[in-house]
Scaffold this motif. Structure first.
Motif, PDB file in Angstrom:
ATOM      1  N   GLY A  90       4.427  38.483 -22.160  1.00  0.00           N
ATOM      2  CA  GLY A  90       4.668  39.889 -21.881  1.00  0.00           C
ATOM      3  C   GLY A  90       3.412  40.631 -21.484  1.00  0.00           C
ATOM      4  N   ALA A  91       2.297  39.906 -21.379  1.00  0.00           N
ATOM      5  CA  ALA A  91       1.011  40.475 -20.948  1.00  0.00           C
ATOM      6  C   ALA A  91       0.517  41.564 -21.897  1.00  0.00           C
ATOM      7  N   PHE A  92       0.710  41.345 -23.190  1.00  0.00           N
ATOM      8  CA  PHE A  92       0.121  42.267 -24.161  1.00  0.00           C
ATOM      9  C   PHE A  92      -0.300  41.478 -25.391  1.00  0.00           C
ATOM     10  N   GLY A  93      -0.714  42.171 -26.445  1.00  0.00           N
ATOM     11  CA  GLY A  93      -1.258  41.476 -27.600  1.00  0.00           C
ATOM     12  C   GLY A  93      -2.712  41.123 -27.358  1.00  0.00           C
ATOM     13  N   ALA A  94      -3.132  39.948 -27.874  1.00  0.00           N
ATOM     14  CA  ALA A  94      -4.548  39.574 -27.840  1.00  0.00           C
ATOM     15  C   ALA A  94      -5.094  39.437 -26.422  1.00  0.00           C
ATOM     16  N   CYS A  95      -4.250  39.085 -25.464  1.00  0.00           N
ATOM     17  CA  CYS A  95      -4.762  38.924 -24.099  1.00  0.00           C
ATOM     18  C   CYS A  95      -5.335  40.234 -23.548  1.00  0.00           C
ATOM     19  N   LEU A  96      -4.957  41.360 -24.146  1.00  0.00           N
ATOM     20  CA  LEU A  96      -5.506  42.638 -23.706  1.00  0.00           C
ATOM     21  C   LEU A  96      -6.993  42.791 -24.040  1.00  0.00           C
ATOM     22  N   PRO A 126     -10.066  45.713 -21.142  1.00  0.00           N
ATOM     23  CA  PRO A 126     -10.340  46.984 -21.825  1.00  0.00           C
ATOM     24  C   PRO A 126      -9.954  48.219 -21.009  1.00  0.00           C
ATOM     25  N   ASP A 127     -10.066  48.159 -19.692  1.00  0.00           N
ATOM     26  CA  ASP A 127      -9.690  49.317 -18.879  1.00  0.00           C
ATOM     27  C   ASP A 127      -8.183  49.566 -18.951  1.00  0.00           C
ATOM     28  N   THR A 128      -7.401  48.492 -18.965  1.00  0.00           N
ATOM     29  CA  THR A 128      -5.947  48.639 -19.129  1.00  0.00           C
ATOM     30  C   THR A 128      -5.625  49.269 -20.468  1.00  0.00           C
ATOM     31  N   VAL A 129      -6.287  48.792 -21.515  1.00  0.00           N
ATOM     32  CA  VAL A 129      -6.053  49.352 -22.850  1.00  0.00           C
ATOM     33  C   VAL A 129      -6.442  50.821 -22.881  1.00  0.00           C
ATOM     34  N   ALA A 130      -7.534  51.161 -22.238  1.00  0.00           N
ATOM     35  CA  ALA A 130      -7.962  52.558 -22.191  1.00  0.00           C
ATOM     36  C   ALA A 130      -6.891  53.428 -21.525  1.00  0.00           C
ATOM     37  N   ASN A 131      -6.328  52.955 -20.439  1.00  0.00           N
ATOM     38  CA  ASN A 131      -5.258  53.712 -19.771  1.00  0.00           C
ATOM     39  C   ASN A 131      -4.038  53.848 -20.675  1.00  0.00           C
ATOM     40  N   CYS A 132      -3.739  52.787 -21.418  1.00  0.00           N
ATOM     41  CA  CYS A 132      -2.605  52.842 -22.352  1.00  0.00           C
ATOM     42  C   CYS A 132      -2.844  53.893 -23.437  1.00  0.00           C
ATOM     43  N   ILE A 192       0.502  55.788 -34.716  1.00  0.00           N
ATOM     44  CA  ILE A 192       1.017  54.822 -33.746  1.00  0.00           C
ATOM     45  C   ILE A 192      -0.122  53.877 -33.392  1.00  0.00           C
ATOM     46  N   ASN A 193       0.119  52.581 -33.538  1.00  0.00           N
ATOM     47  CA  ASN A 193      -0.925  51.588 -33.328  1.00  0.00           C
ATOM     48  C   ASN A 193      -0.554  50.673 -32.167  1.00  0.00           C
ATOM     49  N   LEU A 194      -1.537  50.364 -31.325  1.00  0.00           N
ATOM     50  CA  LEU A 194      -1.323  49.448 -30.209  1.00  0.00           C
ATOM     51  C   LEU A 194      -1.827  48.064 -30.575  1.00  0.00           C
ATOM     52  N   ASN A 195      -0.967  47.066 -30.436  1.00  0.00           N
ATOM     53  CA  ASN A 195      -1.312  45.692 -30.772  1.00  0.00           C
ATOM     54  C   ASN A 195      -2.142  45.056 -29.652  1.00  0.00           C
ATOM     55  N   CYS A 196      -3.385  44.735 -29.978  1.00  0.00           N
ATOM     56  CA  CYS A 196      -4.250  43.999 -29.050  1.00  0.00           C
ATOM     57  C   CYS A 196      -4.795  42.760 -29.757  1.00  0.00           C
ATOM     58  N   GLY A 197      -3.971  42.191 -30.652  1.00  0.00           N
ATOM     59  CA  GLY A 197      -4.478  41.071 -31.435  1.00  0.00           C
ATOM     60  C   GLY A 197      -3.534  39.906 -31.603  1.00  0.00           C
TER      61      GLY A 197
END
Length: 340
Positions: free
Chosen positions: A102-108, A112-118, A88-93
């Motif tokens: 939608g407040a996701f993708g590259a804006c993440l 980094p703390d939000t991504v870590a929690n995810c 399972i991959n999380l899109n941060c690009g």
């Protein structure tokens, strides 16, 4: 669960659907395949089965999710568990406007703390390993320090694999297409990341078009993700198994790939709302670079959407490929297929 990520095919919106992945798997037995990005909302509130279904022959196959709410991502992982994805991959690009809204993708990359929690929430809910696909940065972030900070923060939450697109994403001023082409590639930053964080698995992505380039990158990182070239010129994958997985199995010829697609196409056409074009749009590049490729593409494109179009269209297109390759094997297979 161990996933070999030495060579993978990038998740590409509107391209890497289940039909494309089945087709690519006929060319390479080992390359890791990715779904298109699926948002958490599509799984939680929509038709999850439509988004998650795939053919068992696609393995190894990874699901890419889009989202930034840890609870929603955990729920999406729980839903996906029933489908036994290999990763399972999380899109941060992804830099598209829809993704930013939608407040996701590259804006993440800026969170980094939000991504870590995810990642913590996803790892707790998922039966498969959880990974991240990110850019080297966004907008005016300083290059390497921001990238390293992001990766270290997310790695501390339990993510051990990062797929890094070696371009910045400019969230303002560039379209998604321009974001794939305009920002300069900085492979050296990805190499540096692997050198500084050797305990992590680092996969490089962005602008890679040949297997010679792939081999060059593998001297510096753990794996290579190939994007648009694998879609537009898919037979580039035919030598991947021998070259990068020590698999001496003779790859299917282009003709054999087409023949093995025909039963799959028939099965799709037997489904409600199944249309030939759903599948054939993905195979147009199979003869890229060969005489007859243009005729192959044109015949399918002009006829696939006809009422009751079936595999006869694919066979007729194949007959228009005048010179499939310089190899005797392909010419023999072609002649046999056309006589059948």
């Amino acid at each position: 669960m161990t996933v070999n990520r030495r060579i993978s095919i990038a998740p590409m919106m509107d391209w890497t659907d289940r039909h494309d992945r089945f087709f690519l798997r006929l060319i390479s037995r080992h390359a890791l395949l990715y779904t298109e990005m699926v948002t958490t909302g599509a799984l939680i509130h929509g038709d999850a089965h439509r988004h998650l279904r795939y053919n068992d022959g696609e393995h190894p196959v990874a699901l890419q999710l889009g989202g930034s709410n840890p609870d929603d991502l955990a729920r999406a992982c729980d839903i996906a568990n029933a489908y036994n994805y290999d990763e399972i991959n999380l899109n941060c690009g992804c830099p598209s406007d829809r993704v930013q809204n939608g407040a996701f993708g590259a804006c993440l990359m800026a969170q980094p703390d939000t991504v870590a929690n995810c990642i913590r929430a996803m790892a707790a809910a998922s039966n498969a390993p959880v990974t991240v696909k990110n850019r080297i940065g966004i907008d005016d972030q300083e290059d390497y320090p921001s990238l390293k900070r992001f990766v270290e923060t997310v790695a501390n939450a339990g993510c051990k694999t990062f797929i890094v697109h070696a371009r910045k994403a400019w969230l303002n001023g560039l379209s998604p297409k321009e974001n794939r082409e305009v920002p300069p590639l900085k492979y050296d930053l990805v190499y540096q990341l692997k050198q500084d964080l050797p305990e992590l698995e680092i996969i490089i992505n962005g602008g890679i078009k040949t297997l010679d380039e792939t081999e060059m990158h593998l001297a510096h990182v753990d794996g290579v993700m190939i994007g648009r070239e694998a879609y537009q010129n898919p037979y580039i994958l035919a030598d991947i198994d021998r070259r990068f997985y020590n698999d001496a199995t003779t790859p299917r010829t282009r003709i054999q790939v087409v023949e093995d697609m025909l039963p799959y196409i028939d099965a799709h056409l037997a489904e409600p709302n199944g249309m030939l074009g759903h599948v054939t749009r993905h195979i147009l590049g199979l003869f890229q670079g060969l005489r007859g490729a243009k005729q192959w593409r044109r015949y399918i494109s002009e006829n696939a959407h006809r009422k009751n179009a079936g595999t006869d269209i694919v066979r007729a297109a194949l007959a228009r490929v005048s010179d499939i390759s310089n190899s005797d094997e392909d010419r023999t297979a072609s002649n046999e297929a056309l006589r059948a």
